[in-house]
Design an enzyme around this catalytic site. Structure first.
Site, PDB file in Angstrom:
ATOM      1  N   ALA A  19       3.561 -16.180  27.371  1.00 21.90           N
ATOM      2  CA  ALA A  19       4.152 -16.847  28.539  1.00 21.90           C
ATOM      3  C   ALA A  19       5.607 -17.218  28.259  1.00 21.90           C
ATOM      4  O   ALA A  19       6.480 -17.049  29.114  1.00 21.90           O
ATOM      5  CB  ALA A  19       3.346 -18.088  28.906  1.00 21.90           C
ATOM      6  N   ALA A  53      -6.074  -7.332  28.982  1.00 16.56           N
ATOM      7  CA  ALA A  53      -6.189  -6.537  30.200  1.00 16.56           C
ATOM      8  C   ALA A  53      -5.375  -7.240  31.280  1.00 16.56           C
ATOM      9  O   ALA A  53      -5.257  -8.453  31.280  1.00 16.56           O
ATOM     10  CB  ALA A  53      -7.642  -6.433  30.616  1.00 16.56           C
ATOM     11  N   LYS A  81      -5.600   1.190  33.316  1.00 13.91           N
ATOM     12  CA  LYS A  81      -6.805   0.471  33.755  1.00 13.91           C
ATOM     13  C   LYS A  81      -6.972   0.623  35.260  1.00 13.91           C
ATOM     14  O   LYS A  81      -6.065   0.320  36.027  1.00 13.91           O
ATOM     15  CB  LYS A  81      -6.659  -1.012  33.381  1.00 13.91           C
ATOM     16  CG  LYS A  81      -7.800  -1.883  33.908  1.00 13.91           C
ATOM     17  CD  LYS A  81      -7.561  -3.355  33.608  1.00 13.91           C
ATOM     18  CE  LYS A  81      -8.607  -4.205  34.314  1.00 13.91           C
ATOM     19  NZ  LYS A  81      -8.299  -5.644  34.219  1.00 13.91           N
ATOM     20  N   THR A 347      -6.739 -12.483  34.738  1.00 14.92           N
ATOM     21  CA  THR A 347      -5.732 -13.139  35.567  1.00 14.92           C
ATOM     22  C   THR A 347      -4.690 -13.947  34.790  1.00 14.92           C
ATOM     23  O   THR A 347      -3.745 -14.450  35.392  1.00 14.92           O
ATOM     24  CB  THR A 347      -6.408 -14.089  36.581  1.00 14.92           C
ATOM     25  OG1 THR A 347      -7.369 -14.887  35.893  1.00 14.92           O
ATOM     26  CG2 THR A 347      -7.095 -13.311  37.669  1.00 14.92           C
TER      27      THR A 347
END
Lengths: 508, 483
Positions: A19, A53, A81, A347
């Protein structure tokens, strides 16, 4: 171009994880004239490296920064993906793929799934996934980028599966090349303004003082600025999302094939992931510590992993929930410092990315923060979290599993009112609550409902007017068309190799 | 196992205007086996959706789906095309701008470019270059609807249709009867309430009717929903409308919406006659209105805005003016009616109405209504409108949206909104709000802007060369129909 002589806003990013470097790189690249970006990190503090992912949105982020896809994929050992294969969620032995794509199309103003439900009732339908291009391609282990326009091959999207421990450093390199100043060391105290309560500076172990106008807290779960310093309240969601640990363990690939999708398999106290990268398979068991010990989880992932282990299982701890406000005073939390939703639908990176996007749109000029922008930021972040939260809970709640304490709990727990209303609408009328903002639209909800065995009581009345044999024939044509086009796609591994070769041939 | 719900057997629609008949067509087409009856009632001059002579591009798609083709609109209902709505004076004396339609309206792709060159509001005297391809074409009077699939800039233009309301209603009425809708004249005498909502309605001719679903399109008479004890209403602003006598018929690609000290002035360039309407402040005297209108008004209508909180209660759904009465700015009343009809067709209930379907309809319809009210409020919040309509204070959400737009160039996301993002930008600019430059666009380089400008000029030139004069093309199209 300097604007009206206003000084740049001094941004201090605390934390050198995914992040932190995404934030620093994004601000430095996209706001070169408005932001002066400093990042403080300590080599002593490990990074969690969340999310191997991703969701298709990550492509926008990479593109926006002007990074070439193939370069990025090589650096992070990424694969493509097309969705997530959920196994044993609705009941043991069942599975379905939640694709980045749609199922069929609307006919005569009536959504595809209504037609499918009608045929299903008459015993004439193939599994729902057979009518999705993305699902068919995933099952066939094939990949090619979607087509432009409105053809069948345009009805899907894709994301990446990558090595998160390489993504952070890749963003770091990019950030440093784009003017981010990096400070190494531990923060020992935080200086605040006596009147406003704003954070003024971070004081480092060696005495350095790092001043800023705006502080981005990317310190992970510690949440040094937003949580520890400002005491911003935490909203706990453990009662809805009881998983609070992950035991992660990489292993070798078992076969030549690399799946263009992530696998999530339900386990007695949670679920485990399999994320295929170029060079290895990522594995992990996400579990509820109230239902399983860490040792048991590590043992379980060792047993479950299919390839040769490449390391010992490592346990990560987290808390599902979020800070009531992600932007408080002059501090903005991005990533775990602001909230966490477990990785069931990949997410984590998306939520960080959205926070960065909103921060850029609402970026304070000349160091001065406008309260209206802060309120708007918090409003937007709330929408994102609430929508993702409801969708995640759905995966646990729509089940007939009664084989463990954990599943008994999640099957019978009270869910948020917002989710209960959505599920009610589906159950009674076969309809999806429609929204265009936030994540996960109709097709995603339908994939999970149908995939986990929750069929509605009713569907649209208009499906009864049509001759079922004609509808069945039309669906069969669609299925064959999808199969035919998928058969012409390259297999995933071949496509990856071709891209790698193309990149190698490019002048450096 | 999921089963299709039992279909509606009988639907009673109350109302006599275009909204009632189009609703009947939509429902009959959706459920051909259902008996659809329209109880024709008298309208009111304040039924603005029913009297609409033009809508927004959304209606083109709805019409197409319901079998009302553009050819028929042009051939039988005086149909014509609008590329832009020109706003004059909303930002102050001399300011003007044009709102175009569609996602390729040209203004938006690079706001920076737009702000520097095109779309931004300009004060008097300052040259203002066209901000969109649509405006270039409207200025040159060139346009033709392209048939078939294309990808050029012209193919991405969207447009709205105008029509002659009486001819349009007659056309719909014939079409409704052709597909089996029964029209019963005579108005409504009585609404009987029962345990499940409306139990029956009776016409003044003595026919008593029961139905699975009652759709109230009766305009502000609200013949059915008004009788429902659970209907709640919220109030809006007051306005007096003055209508000039119908002027010369014309073929034009633009309509005009000016702001005068007395109120707004719409000039709708219909083929069947130029329609001029003044939406005056409630306290404006008739002489002042006549001066603003530059002629003696042929008609005068006082309106008081209101809207029902839940348009679907029990077995009654209100659509059009029956659901919401609002001043007819920017074609919003008819657009809202059409979008609510479309929503009903999407969430079409069975014989047994599920309360969850109903609440999903109400949730989305409320978002639509809120959006329309926000668009209206945005007009009243335009720089000069704040003076003209002093007292109509914009709600906080509108002020906050304006703040985000003017300071940051942001458009807060809205669900179920009448306009796309690009169209919203066009509207803000036309109303005299200048877009703030978003932080991420501050560092764009001048060459990029120049390249965009050159690209725009190229496509404008190409479009002008490619397209015939609009009048010539329309005459050909009309001639082709007659031949």
């Amino acid at each position: 171009m300097q604007r009206e002589g206003k000084p740049k806003t001094r941004v201090v990013v605390l934390g050198g994880g995914t992040a932190g470097w995404m934030t620093a790189a994004g601000l430095a690249k996209l706001l070169p004239d408005l932001a002066e970006v400093t990042l403080v990190e300590s080599e002593d503090i490990g990074i969690v490296g969340v999310g191997e992912a991703t969701l298709p949105h990550i492509r926008g982020f990479v593109e926006r920064l002007g990074i070439d896809e193939a370069t990025f994929m090589r650096a992070t050992h990424a694969t493509y993906k097309l969705g997530i294969d959920f196994r044993d969620f609705g009941s043991i032995g069942t599975s379905y793929i939640h694709p980045f794509g749609s199922f069929g199309e609307e006919v005569a103003g009536v959504g595809f799934h209504h037609w499918w439900l009608e045929l299903e009732r008459q015993g004439m339908a193939a599994p729902l996934g057979d009518y999705s291009f993305a699902v068919a391609a995933a099952k066939a282990n094939r990949f090619a980028p979607p087509a432009e326009g409105t053809s069948l091959a345009s009805t899907y999207g894709y994301a990446y599966q990558f090595d998160a421990t390489l993504f952070g450093p890749f963003m770091r390199e990019f950030g440093l090349a784009n003017g981010v100043t990096r400070h190494e060391g531990r923060v020992t105290s935080v200086e605040r303004d006596g009147d406003s309560g704003d954070v003024r500076a971070l004081v480092m172990e060696d005495g350095r003082r790092i001043e800023g106008d705006l502080f981005v807290d990317c310190s992970g779960f510690r949440s040094l600025l937003l949580g520890e310093t400002l005491g911003e309240e935490w909203e706990d969601w453990t009662h809805w999302l009881p998983c609070d640990r992950a035991a992660a363990m990489p292993c070798t690939h078992e076969t030549e094939d690399i799946r263009p999708y992530t696998t999530a398999t339900a386990m007695p106290a949670g679920w485990r992931w399999q994320i295929p990268l170029q060079h290895r398979m990522g594995n992990g068991y996400v579990f509820s510590s109230a239902h399983l010990s860490e040792d048991e989880a590590c043992e379980a992932i060792r047993v479950a992993a299919e390839g040769e282990p490449l390391a010992d299982p490592r346990v990560l701890r987290f808390r599902p929930g979020r800070r009531k406000h992600s932007w408080s005073h002059n501090v903005i939390g991005v990533g775990l410092a602001s909230g966490f939703l477990e990785p069931l639908e990949s997410t984590s990176i998306y939520l960080a990315q959205m926070a960065i996007t909103y921060l850029i749109e609402l970026f304070p000029e000349g160091g001065a923060i406008d309260g209206r922008d802060r309120d708007e930021f918090n409003r937007l972040v709330d929408i994102e979290y609430d929508r993702v939260r409801d969708f995640l809970i759905l995966h646990y709640h729509v089940t007939t599993r009664d084989d463990s304490e954990f599943w008994n709990h999640v099957r019978t727990m009270a869910v948020p009112d917002s989710l209960a209303a959505k599920m009610d609408l589906w159950r009674k009328a076969g309809r999806i609550e429609k929204y265009a903002d936030g994540l996960f639209y109709d097709a995603s909800w339908i994939a999970v409902y149908v995939g986990q065995g929750l069929l509605p009581d009713k569907h649209d009345t208009r499906t009864a007017f049509a001759d079922p044999h004609r509808v069945a024939a039309a669906l069969e044509r669609l299925r064959q068309e999808i199969d035919g086009e998928v058969a012409r796609m390259p297999v995933h591994v071949a496509y990856l190799k071709r891209e790698a070769a193309r990149l190698a041939a490019q002048p450096a | 196992m999921s089963a299709a719900g039992e279909p509606l057997r009988r639907i009673a629609i109350v109302g006599g205007g275009q909204v009632a008949i189009l609703t009947a067509i939509g429902l009959k087409r959706a459920v051909p086996g259902c008996e659809v009856v329209v109880l024709v009632t008298q309208g009111d001059p304040r039924d603005f959706a029913d009297h609409a002579a033009s809508a927004l591009p959304f209606s083109n798609r709805l019409h197409h789906r319901l079998g009302i083709t553009e050819d028929v609109l042009i051939g039988q209902a005086g149909g014509s095309h609008r590329l832009i709505l020109r706003y004059i004076g909303w930002g102050g004396a001399g300011q003007h701008g044009a709102m175009a339609y569609g996602s390729a309206s040209g203004v938006p792709q690079q706001a920076r470019f737009a702000a520097q060159w095109g779309g931004g509001s300009r004060s008097a005297g300052a040259a203002r270059a066209p901000g969109s391809l649509a405006e270039v074409l409207a200025n040159a009077g060139r346009f033709a609807v392209h048939q078939g699939e294309g990808t050029g800039p012209v193919d991405k233009l969207d447009y709205a249709m105008r029509w002659d309301p009486a001819a349009y209603r007659a056309l719909l009425s014939a079409e409704a009867q052709r597909i089996g809708v029964r029209l019963v004249s005579g108005g409504i005498a009585r609404v009987e309430m029962g345990a499940g909502g409306v139990a029956a309605i009776s016409s003044t001719q003595g026919e008593r009717m029961t139905a699975d679903l009652y759709v109230d399109c009766s305009g502000i008479a609200r013949s059915v929903i008004g009788a429902h004890p659970e209907a709640e209403w919220r109030e809006g602003t007051e306005r007096t409308l003055y209508y000039a006598p119908l002027g010369q018929g014309m073929l034009a690609l633009e309509d005009r919406l000016s702001l005068l000290p007395e109120g707004w002035l719409l000039e709708l360039a219909s083929r069947s006659g130029l329609q001029t309407i003044l939406g005056a402040r409630a306290d404006i005297h008739e002489e002042a209105a006549a001066r603003a209108l530059q002629t003696q008004p042929a008609a005068k209508v006082a309106l008081h805005e209101d809207a029902v909180r839940e348009p679907w209660i029990g077995n009654v759904i209100a659509i059009g003016d029956a659901a919401a009465c609002m001043e007819p700015l920017a074609f919003l009343p008819i657009d809202l009616a059409h979008r609510m009809l479309d929503l009903l067709l999407e969430l079409l209930p069975g014989r047994i109405i599920d309360p969850r379907e109903r609440s999903e309809f109400n949730r989305r319809a409320r978002l639509m209504l809120d959006g329309v009210h926000e668009s209206l409020a945005l007009h009243r919040a335009a720089p000069f409108a704040r003076q003209v309509f002093a007292g109509d204070d914009p709600p906080d959400a509108v002020l906050s949206a304006i703040d985000q737009y003017t300071r940051r160039g942001r458009l807060p996301f809205r669900e179920e909104y009448a306009f796309e993002a690009e169209e919203r930008i066009g509207l803000y600019e036309a109303l005299g709000f200048t877009r703030g430059i978003p932080p991420q666009e501050r560092s764009g380089d001048a060459r990029h802007v120049a390249a965009l400008q050159a690209e725009f000029e190229r496509s404008a030139k190409a479009a002008l060369a490619q397209l015939p004069p609009y009048g010539q093309w329309m005459m050909q199209r009309l001639g082709a129909r007659q031949a």
